[in-house]
Design a protein around this motif. Structure first.
Motif, PDB file in Angstrom:
ATOM      1  N   SER A  61      -4.862 -22.474 -13.456  1.00  0.00           N
ATOM      2  CA  SER A  61      -4.238 -23.808 -13.322  1.00  0.00           C
ATOM      3  C   SER A  61      -4.335 -24.617 -14.607  1.00  0.00           C
ATOM      4  O   SER A  61      -4.639 -25.807 -14.604  1.00  0.00           O
ATOM      5  CB  SER A  61      -4.882 -24.584 -12.152  1.00  0.00           C
ATOM      6  OG  SER A  61      -4.664 -23.916 -10.936  1.00  0.00           O
ATOM      7  N   GLN A  64      -2.671 -35.784 -11.222  1.00  0.00           N
ATOM      8  CA  GLN A  64      -3.078 -34.932 -10.106  1.00  0.00           C
ATOM      9  C   GLN A  64      -2.152 -35.066  -8.907  1.00  0.00           C
ATOM     10  O   GLN A  64      -1.885 -34.088  -8.203  1.00  0.00           O
ATOM     11  CB  GLN A  64      -4.521 -35.249  -9.717  1.00  0.00           C
ATOM     12  CG  GLN A  64      -5.534 -34.839 -10.774  1.00  0.00           C
ATOM     13  CD  GLN A  64      -6.964 -35.114 -10.352  1.00  0.00           C
ATOM     14  OE1 GLN A  64      -7.222 -35.653  -9.277  1.00  0.00           O
ATOM     15  NE2 GLN A  64      -7.911 -34.753 -11.203  1.00  0.00           N
ATOM     16  N   HIS A  65      -1.627 -36.246  -8.662  1.00  0.00           N
ATOM     17  CA  HIS A  65      -0.768 -36.424  -7.485  1.00  0.00           C
ATOM     18  C   HIS A  65       0.579 -35.712  -7.636  1.00  0.00           C
ATOM     19  O   HIS A  65       1.305 -35.546  -6.649  1.00  0.00           O
ATOM     20  CB  HIS A  65      -0.554 -37.915  -7.188  1.00  0.00           C
ATOM     21  CG  HIS A  65       0.342 -38.622  -8.164  1.00  0.00           C
ATOM     22  ND1 HIS A  65      -0.132 -39.156  -9.349  1.00  0.00           N
ATOM     23  CD2 HIS A  65       1.677 -38.860  -8.145  1.00  0.00           C
ATOM     24  CE1 HIS A  65       0.873 -39.707 -10.012  1.00  0.00           C
ATOM     25  NE2 HIS A  65       1.975 -39.548  -9.301  1.00  0.00           N
ATOM     26  N   LEU A  66       0.867 -35.261  -8.865  1.00  0.00           N
ATOM     27  CA  LEU A  66       2.090 -34.488  -9.093  1.00  0.00           C
ATOM     28  C   LEU A  66       1.807 -32.994  -9.249  1.00  0.00           C
ATOM     29  O   LEU A  66       2.712 -32.217  -9.557  1.00  0.00           O
ATOM     30  CB  LEU A  66       2.824 -35.010 -10.334  1.00  0.00           C
ATOM     31  CG  LEU A  66       3.448 -36.407 -10.216  1.00  0.00           C
ATOM     32  CD1 LEU A  66       4.051 -36.847 -11.542  1.00  0.00           C
ATOM     33  CD2 LEU A  66       4.508 -36.439  -9.112  1.00  0.00           C
ATOM     34  N   GLY A  67       0.557 -32.611  -9.065  1.00  0.00           N
ATOM     35  CA  GLY A  67       0.213 -31.198  -9.099  1.00  0.00           C
ATOM     36  C   GLY A  67      -0.515 -30.730 -10.343  1.00  0.00           C
ATOM     37  O   GLY A  67      -0.846 -29.545 -10.463  1.00  0.00           O
ATOM     38  N   GLY A  68      -0.758 -31.634 -11.298  1.00  0.00           N
ATOM     39  CA  GLY A  68      -1.453 -31.263 -12.521  1.00  0.00           C
ATOM     40  C   GLY A  68      -2.942 -31.542 -12.453  1.00  0.00           C
ATOM     41  O   GLY A  68      -3.489 -31.874 -11.396  1.00  0.00           O
ATOM     42  N   GLN A 127      10.810 -33.098  -9.878  1.00  0.00           N
ATOM     43  CA  GLN A 127       9.346 -33.136  -9.898  1.00  0.00           C
ATOM     44  C   GLN A 127       8.766 -32.325  -8.749  1.00  0.00           C
ATOM     45  O   GLN A 127       7.883 -31.489  -8.946  1.00  0.00           O
ATOM     46  CB  GLN A 127       8.853 -34.583  -9.822  1.00  0.00           C
ATOM     47  CG  GLN A 127       9.074 -35.396 -11.072  1.00  0.00           C
ATOM     48  CD  GLN A 127       8.510 -36.801 -10.947  1.00  0.00           C
ATOM     49  OE1 GLN A 127       8.304 -37.310  -9.843  1.00  0.00           O
ATOM     50  NE2 GLN A 127       8.246 -37.443 -12.072  1.00  0.00           N
ATOM     51  N   GLN A 128       9.258 -32.578  -7.562  1.00  0.00           N
ATOM     52  CA  GLN A 128       8.745 -31.891  -6.383  1.00  0.00           C
ATOM     53  C   GLN A 128       9.097 -30.405  -6.400  1.00  0.00           C
ATOM     54  O   GLN A 128       8.345 -29.568  -5.891  1.00  0.00           O
ATOM     55  CB  GLN A 128       9.293 -32.558  -5.121  1.00  0.00           C
ATOM     56  CG  GLN A 128       8.787 -33.981  -4.914  1.00  0.00           C
ATOM     57  CD  GLN A 128       9.523 -34.717  -3.803  1.00  0.00           C
ATOM     58  OE1 GLN A 128      10.421 -34.156  -3.164  1.00  0.00           O
ATOM     59  NE2 GLN A 128       9.152 -35.972  -3.571  1.00  0.00           N
ATOM     60  N   SER A 157       4.236 -28.602  -9.321  1.00  0.00           N
ATOM     61  CA  SER A 157       3.043 -27.923  -8.807  1.00  0.00           C
ATOM     62  C   SER A 157       3.063 -26.441  -9.153  1.00  0.00           C
ATOM     63  O   SER A 157       2.023 -25.850  -9.479  1.00  0.00           O
ATOM     64  CB  SER A 157       2.921 -28.117  -7.289  1.00  0.00           C
ATOM     65  OG  SER A 157       4.050 -27.578  -6.620  1.00  0.00           O
ATOM     66  N   ASP A 158       4.230 -25.814  -9.123  1.00  0.00           N
ATOM     67  CA  ASP A 158       4.344 -24.401  -9.484  1.00  0.00           C
ATOM     68  C   ASP A 158       4.224 -24.186 -10.994  1.00  0.00           C
ATOM     69  O   ASP A 158       3.821 -23.103 -11.440  1.00  0.00           O
ATOM     70  CB  ASP A 158       5.669 -23.823  -8.991  1.00  0.00           C
ATOM     71  CG  ASP A 158       5.661 -23.537  -7.488  1.00  0.00           C
ATOM     72  OD1 ASP A 158       4.561 -23.445  -6.917  1.00  0.00           O
ATOM     73  OD2 ASP A 158       6.739 -23.425  -6.896  1.00  0.00           O
ATOM     74  N   ALA A 191       2.082 -25.735 -12.866  1.00  0.00           N
ATOM     75  CA  ALA A 191       0.647 -25.758 -13.165  1.00  0.00           C
ATOM     76  C   ALA A 191       0.018 -24.388 -13.051  1.00  0.00           C
ATOM     77  O   ALA A 191      -0.903 -24.046 -13.808  1.00  0.00           O
ATOM     78  CB  ALA A 191      -0.058 -26.743 -12.233  1.00  0.00           C
ATOM     79  N   THR A 192       0.523 -23.574 -12.130  1.00  0.00           N
ATOM     80  CA  THR A 192      -0.061 -22.262 -11.888  1.00  0.00           C
ATOM     81  C   THR A 192       0.761 -21.121 -12.484  1.00  0.00           C
ATOM     82  O   THR A 192       0.411 -19.951 -12.312  1.00  0.00           O
ATOM     83  CB  THR A 192      -0.205 -22.024 -10.375  1.00  0.00           C
ATOM     84  OG1 THR A 192       1.083 -22.150  -9.753  1.00  0.00           O
ATOM     85  CG2 THR A 192      -1.159 -23.043  -9.753  1.00  0.00           C
TER      86      THR A 192
END
Length: 354
Positions: free
Chosen positions: A41, A49-53, A98-99, A103-104, A106-107
Motif C-alpha cells: 500500500s 486516508q478518507h480517499l484510500g491513501g 476518485q471513487q 483506493s485501487d 494505493a494497492t
C-alpha cells in the motif's frame, strides 16, 4: 512515521537494492517491483486516508522520496508518475473518478501514469482540447509518457482555446474509436538511465475523451505556478542519488583501504548532510524565498553528480561495466538533474557549473 520509514528503508535495502541494475534494464522486473510496493500500500502515500491513501505528511513523504532514489532510480522514476497521478485525482472535483480509481491505485490494482509535462513548454500547445457536446476532442503529440506496458491509463494534459489547462484520463494502449478518433504510441525509447521504465510518445487524432473522464480544468499557466510552488520536490530525488553515490564510495573505500577515498567520502558526506538539513528546513520555514529554495535544489543536483562521479573515479574501470551499480548511479544522477526541469532550474544549474 519514523517506524514506517525504517521499515521502508529495510525493505529497499534488502529486496530492491540487490536487483537495482536488473530493475534498471528489465521492464518485467521493474513492473514486479512496483506491484510489490502496491502490496505494501505504498502507491498513494500523500492521498488522504478518507480517499484510500496513507495521508503521509510532507516531511515523511520527502524522506520516502530520498530513500527510493537511494536504492533504485528506475523504480523511483516509475512510481513517481503513479504517485503524481494519484495526487492529481485526490485534488479533483470529479468524485466519480476518485471513487473509481484511488483506493485501487494505493494497492497497485490500477496503475496510472502522467503525460502533461509538455504543458511547461512555451509557444504553440503540443496537445489541444476542443469542447464538444460529448466531451473533449484531443489532438497533438505527447512527447514523454513513462510506463508503457505497465500502467493501465494515464492523465493527459491539453490546452483549451482560451488557454486553460485540461487534465483527463485516457487509455495507455493503442486504440481507434468508432467515431474515428485514434490514439497511438511509439516504441519505448532507448534511454541512458532507467530504460526499463518504457518511456514513449503518443499521437492523438480527434481522440474523444468523455466528460466523465475529466480530472480538472485549471487556469492558464497553472503548471508554471505549480512548478514554482514545488521547486524543491525533485531536489529530494537528487539528494537521494547523492546518498547512493556516498554508499558506493564508502564501500569502495573499505575494500581498497585508501585514506584519500575515505577523506573524500567524509567531506562529501558533510556537504550532503548540510544540504539535507537545508531542504527539510525549507519545507516548514515560510520565510525562505523562492530563490533560496531554487539554490537548495541546485545544490542537491550538483551533489548527486559529484558523489556519483567520485564513486566512478574510485571504482576505476570497473564502473564502466553495464551491470555496475557505480555506473548505474552515475547515470541516475543525469536523470535526476533534469527531472521536472524548468527554465529557472536549467539556468541556475548551468550557472552553478560555470
Amino acid at each position: 512515521m519514523s517506524d514506517f520509514l525504517t521499515r521502508i528503508g529495510t525493505y529497499l535495502r534488502q529486496a530492491i537494492s540487490p536487483q537495482a541494475c536488473t530493475i534498471d534494464r528489465d521492464s518485467q522486473s521493474l513492473h514486479k517491483a512496483l506491484l510489490q510496493m502496491g502490496e505494501r500500500s505504498l502507491l498513494a502515500l500523500r492521498v488522504p486516508q478518507h480517499l484510500g491513501g496513507m495521508g503521509l505528511s510532507e516531511t515523511s513523504f520527502r524522506r520516502f522520496q530520498m530513500l527510493m532514489a537511494r536504492y533504485s532510480g528506475a523504480l523511483t522514476f516509475l512510481q513517481t508518475q503513479h504517485q503524481s497521478a494519484a495526487m492529481r485525482l485526490a485534488k479533483s472535483q470529479n468524485q466519480v473518478v476518485q471513487q473509481q480509481y484511488l483506493s485501487d491505485m494505493a494497492t497497485g490494482k490500477i496503475l496510472i501514469g502522467v503525460g502533461y509535462s509538455h504543458l511547461r513548454r512555451v509557444g504553440k500547445p503540443m496537445v489541444t482540447a476542443t469542447e464538444t457536446a460529448a466531451g473533449y476532442l484531443l489532438n497533438g503529440k505527447v512527447p514523454w509518457i513513462t510506463g508503457y506496458g505497465c500502467f493501465d491509463l494515464f492523465i493527459i494534459g491539453g490546452v483549451l482555446a482560451d488557454g486553460r489547462e485540461l487534465y483527463g484520463i485516457v487509455p495507455f494502449v493503442n486504440l481507434q474509436q468508432e467515431t474515428g478518433g485514434k490514439l497511438t504510441f511509439s516504441q519505448p525509447m532507448q534511454l541512458i538511465a532507467a530504460t526499463a521504465t518504457n518511456t514513449v510518445s503518443a499521437e492523438l487524432n480527434n481522440w474523444l475523451m468523455k466528460r466523465e473522464r475529466l480530472v480538472t480544468i485549471n487556469p492558464p499557466g497553472s503548471i508554471h505556478l505549480s512548478s514554482r510552488q514545488n521547486i524543491l520536490n525533485h531536489g529530494f530525488y537528487a539528494l537521494g542519488c547523492a546518498y547512493a553515490g556516498l554508499d558506493l564510495l564508502k564501500r569502495i573505500g573499505e575494500r581498497k583501504q585508501l585514506d584519500f577515498i575515505s577523506e573524500t567520502w567524509q567531506t562529501l558526506s558533510e556537504r550532503v548532510a548540510e544540504c539535507d538539513r537545508g531542504l527539510f528546513a525549507a519545507i516548514s520555514d515560510k520565510d525562505i524565498t523562492y530563490s533560496e529554495k531554487l539554490q537548495l535544489r541546485i545544490q542537491a543536483i550538483a551533489l548527486a553528480s559529484r558523489c556519483s562521479h567520485a564513486a566512478v573515479i574510485a571504482a576505476g574501470g570497473a564502473a564502466n561495466y553495464l551491470d555496475s551499480d557505480v555506473g548505474r548511479v552515475y547515470r541516475e544522477a543525469l536523470l535526476f538533474s533534469v527531472s521536472g526541469q524548468t527554465k529557472d532550474v536549467m539556468e541556475a544549474s548551468l550557472k552553478n557549473i560555470i
